[in-house]
Write a protein that holds these residues in place. Structure first.
Motif, PDB file in Angstrom:
ATOM      1  N   VAL A 158       6.467   1.326   1.544  1.00  0.00           N
ATOM      2  CA  VAL A 158       6.753   2.767   1.451  1.00  0.00           C
ATOM      3  C   VAL A 158       7.515   3.212   2.706  1.00  0.00           C
ATOM      4  O   VAL A 158       8.517   3.929   2.644  1.00  0.00           O
ATOM      5  CB  VAL A 158       5.429   3.575   1.306  1.00  0.00           C
ATOM      6  N   ALA A 159       7.057   2.717   3.852  1.00  0.00           N
ATOM      7  CA  ALA A 159       7.723   3.091   5.113  1.00  0.00           C
ATOM      8  C   ALA A 159       9.153   2.549   5.143  1.00  0.00           C
ATOM      9  O   ALA A 159      10.084   3.234   5.598  1.00  0.00           O
ATOM     10  CB  ALA A 159       6.918   2.562   6.300  1.00  0.00           C
ATOM     11  N   ARG A 203      -4.901  -5.569   9.591  1.00  0.00           N
ATOM     12  CA  ARG A 203      -4.449  -4.209   9.896  1.00  0.00           C
ATOM     13  C   ARG A 203      -3.051  -3.868   9.347  1.00  0.00           C
ATOM     14  O   ARG A 203      -2.430  -2.895   9.751  1.00  0.00           O
ATOM     15  CB  ARG A 203      -4.483  -3.935  11.411  1.00  0.00           C
ATOM     16  N   VAL A 204      -2.520  -4.700   8.424  1.00  0.00           N
ATOM     17  CA  VAL A 204      -1.229  -4.347   7.818  1.00  0.00           C
ATOM     18  C   VAL A 204      -1.401  -4.304   6.308  1.00  0.00           C
ATOM     19  O   VAL A 204      -1.908  -5.250   5.711  1.00  0.00           O
ATOM     20  CB  VAL A 204      -0.124  -5.380   8.179  1.00  0.00           C
ATOM     21  N   ASN A 205      -0.994  -3.177   5.722  1.00  0.00           N
ATOM     22  CA  ASN A 205      -1.042  -3.050   4.273  1.00  0.00           C
ATOM     23  C   ASN A 205       0.415  -3.135   3.789  1.00  0.00           C
ATOM     24  O   ASN A 205       1.252  -2.303   4.144  1.00  0.00           O
ATOM     25  CB  ASN A 205      -1.677  -1.698   3.933  1.00  0.00           C
ATOM     26  N   ASP A 254       1.802  -2.628   0.957  1.00  0.00           N
ATOM     27  CA  ASP A 254       2.311  -1.510   0.142  1.00  0.00           C
ATOM     28  C   ASP A 254       2.740  -0.353   1.051  1.00  0.00           C
ATOM     29  O   ASP A 254       3.779   0.264   0.839  1.00  0.00           O
ATOM     30  CB  ASP A 254       1.241  -1.016  -0.846  1.00  0.00           C
ATOM     31  N   ASP A 255       1.928  -0.097   2.078  1.00  0.00           N
ATOM     32  CA  ASP A 255       2.311   0.977   3.017  1.00  0.00           C
ATOM     33  C   ASP A 255       3.599   0.596   3.754  1.00  0.00           C
ATOM     34  O   ASP A 255       4.458   1.437   4.018  1.00  0.00           O
ATOM     35  CB  ASP A 255       1.208   1.204   4.070  1.00  0.00           C
ATOM     36  N   TYR A 256       3.695  -0.687   4.089  1.00  0.00           N
ATOM     37  CA  TYR A 256       4.897  -1.155   4.796  1.00  0.00           C
ATOM     38  C   TYR A 256       6.131  -0.915   3.913  1.00  0.00           C
ATOM     39  O   TYR A 256       7.166  -0.434   4.379  1.00  0.00           O
ATOM     40  CB  TYR A 256       4.728  -2.649   5.125  1.00  0.00           C
ATOM     41  N   GLN A 308      12.640  -1.672  -4.625  1.00  0.00           N
ATOM     42  CA  GLN A 308      11.181  -1.680  -4.754  1.00  0.00           C
ATOM     43  C   GLN A 308      10.697  -2.989  -5.379  1.00  0.00           C
ATOM     44  O   GLN A 308       9.728  -3.598  -4.938  1.00  0.00           O
ATOM     45  CB  GLN A 308      10.749  -0.481  -5.618  1.00  0.00           C
ATOM     46  N   LYS A 322      11.480   4.662   3.078  1.00  0.00           N
ATOM     47  CA  LYS A 322      11.777   5.913   3.772  1.00  0.00           C
ATOM     48  C   LYS A 322      12.812   5.681   4.894  1.00  0.00           C
ATOM     49  O   LYS A 322      13.744   6.462   5.080  1.00  0.00           O
ATOM     50  CB  LYS A 322      10.471   6.458   4.353  1.00  0.00           C
ATOM     51  N   SER A 350       6.433  -9.303  -0.962  1.00  0.00           N
ATOM     52  CA  SER A 350       5.104  -9.089  -0.371  1.00  0.00           C
ATOM     53  C   SER A 350       4.064  -9.999  -1.015  1.00  0.00           C
ATOM     54  O   SER A 350       3.101 -10.396  -0.373  1.00  0.00           O
ATOM     55  CB  SER A 350       4.685  -7.627  -0.485  1.00  0.00           C
TER      56      SER A 350
END
Ligand code: CS2
Length: 497
Positions: free
Chosen positions: A351-352, A343-345, A347-349, A328, A355, A335
């Protein structure tokens, strides 16, 4: 009863997803160099979707530059193979028919395939090490044995640059349409780099006229590819048999996620890869930086730290609370070096990615990712480190990854068990380390001094050298596990703010 070998779509269980087209109705249009598992889980699948949606003569002639095993398996199955997709809770199977046949370890047959007038695109996944390009000077690597041999015998080339230049020259002479060359390896600006390598190779042959013609007539779009694809195992073949009812020696397995971002520059046409989810853009660079720095950078870090602490697979690393915190931290540090992307975040990237790395159904070996460090770390770790330094951000996460790689170069675990250093520069590394006394200072000195690896501006920076030294010293003094624990305890104040 012995199961049938997969050779035709008619034999398959009803539950299997089959191509929505008749393979024999479509001619070939693509030669792919490096037909390993990654290609079969990615570009070949998107091509399969494109054939189903739009048709066209876009089947693929696969080329294995060295090994014959993939060719033997696929040719015995008329190019058909099963793609197993393993999600966290569901596993599915799809049979892919986009590969027509495979040419293996046969430079003459490869050249013939490349010169076929029907071919309009050449795609490549030959690994970072497979190009024979000196990436600092962006010119053919004149110390590379294949490049040297191909420059000496340009009519019978065996390497990527020699094969491309010879086939381009033959096609030009035969007035066949110029093909588009699409590198699909994890290299920054992969298309532009390959373009420089190919044009440079023509110049090495003293053929400036051909070099100029290539510059004017051959397109080398860049692209970013992403799909985590472990090497197939006997488990993969068992799953394929279970799902299809057929014996498939060419089956592969992968994760559900797939991404292909491509610079839209195909003067000789292209398949409708959008059908498989590909995104066409005018500039791939920001996507490529995001992936190389966040996904691949953290992958390399966790591969060294994970392998050295006994974690066989990436999913095991993610189940280790300390290491997953460091993953992390790496995502965050990388980042923060990226420019915002529409259209790209990020933080979301992140998290994905976490996973995907933790997917319990994917057995992705840390040892596989740890290979070829000298070819991977420059774009994954050293370049971001340099950017962090210049932006006055913390370099610690990158120094940690580098120190773990340096420790990995000692070829033994903390308990003394040996392993092989798989790297095209393994001999240089082992020779350099052999002379050192294996203290943090000497190990760091000899590895920083390897030519053409760590950028000079980084290698001579005191702050960077201090951070690498501190981590490496902790690793060598107390072992890898203790050093990770210490990193967690001491660091979080030094993580980029
Ligand atoms: C990995 C990549 O082996 C490696 O070095 O980091 O192959 C990674 O799995 C892919 O780039 C994912 O798209």
């Amino acid at each position: 009863m012995k199961p049938f070998r997969l050779t035709s779509l008619a034999q398959l269980n009803d539950s299997v997803c089959v191509p929505g087209y008749t393979p024999q109705d479509h001619g070939v249009g693509i030669v792919h160099l490096g037909v390993g598992a990654f290609h079969r889980a990615h570009q070949a699948v998107m091509t399969d979707s494109a054939l189903a949606q739009q048709g066209g003569d876009w089947r693929i002639v696969g080329v294995s530059l060295r090994s014959k095993s993939v060719a033997n398996a696929l040719n015995a199955q008329n190019g058909l193979y099963t793609l197993i997709e393993r999600g966290g809770s569901a596993t599915s199977a799809r049979v892919i028919a986009s590969i027509s046949h495979v040419v293996a370890a046969d430079p003459q047959a490869t050249l013939e395939a490349l010169c076929d007038p029907n071919i309009r695109i050449v795609t490549l996944t030959v690994t970072e090490a497979g190009y024979g390009i000196d990436r600092v000077n962006r010119f053919p690597d004149t110390n590379n044995a294949t490049v040297i041999a191909d420059v000496a015998q340009p009519d019978t080339p065996k390497g990527v640059l020699g094969l491309l230049v010879k086939s381009i020259a033959c096609r030009r002479e035969g007035e066949h349409c110029p093909f588009t060359v699409l590198s699909c390896d994890n290299l920054p600006e992969n298309g532009a780099l390959l373009r420089d390598g190919v044009i440079g190779f023509a110049r090495c042959l003293d053929n400036d006229e051909l070099a100029d013609w290539i510059a004017d007539n051959i397109a080398f779009p860049s692209c970013m590819v992403d799909r985590i694809t472990p090497a197939p195992t006997t488990d993969t073949h068992h799953e394929a048999l279970k799902q299809t009812g057929c014996d498939d020696q060419a089956s592969i397995e992968t994760e559900p996620f797939t991404q292909w971002i491509i610079e839209d520059n195909f003067p000789s046409g292209r398949p409708q890869w959008e059908a498989g989810g590909a995104l066409f853009v005018s500039d791939v660079t920001p996507y490529e930086r995001m992936k190389l720095m966040m996904l691949n950078g953290s992958h390399s870090m966790l591969a060294y730290a994970g392998y050295l602490t006994g974690h066989l697979y990436v999913r095991d690393v993610m189940a280790d609370a300390n290491l997953s915190m460091l993953v992390q931290r790496h995502f965050n540090a990388a980042s923060r070096l990226l420019k915002p992307l529409a259209r790209v975040n990020f933080d979301d990237y992140a998290v994905a990615l976490a996973k995907r790395f933790a997917n319990p159904a994917i057995a992705h070996e840390t040892y596989q990712i740890a290979s070829d460090g000298t070819q991977k770390l420059p774009q994954r770790i050293f370049q971001p480190a340099l950017e962090a330094l210049e932006a006055e951000k913390s370099v610690r996460p990158f120094a940690f990854a580098t120190a773990m790689w340096m420790r990995y170069c000692l070829c033994r675990l903390d308990d003394g068990s040996p392993y092989e250093l798989r790297d095209p520069r393994a001999e240089d590394i082992i020779a350099a380390i052999g002379k050192s006394d294996h203290t943090a200072g000497s190990l760091s000195d000899v590895l920083h001094a390897l030519p053409q690896l760590i950028p000079q501006r980084l290698a001579f920076n005191d702050h960077w050298r201090h951070d690498v030294h501190v981590v490496l010293d902790a690793i060598l003094e107390n072992g890898c596990r203790a050093a990770i624990q210490r990193e967690i305890a001491t660091d979080f104040s030094t993580a980029p703010t």
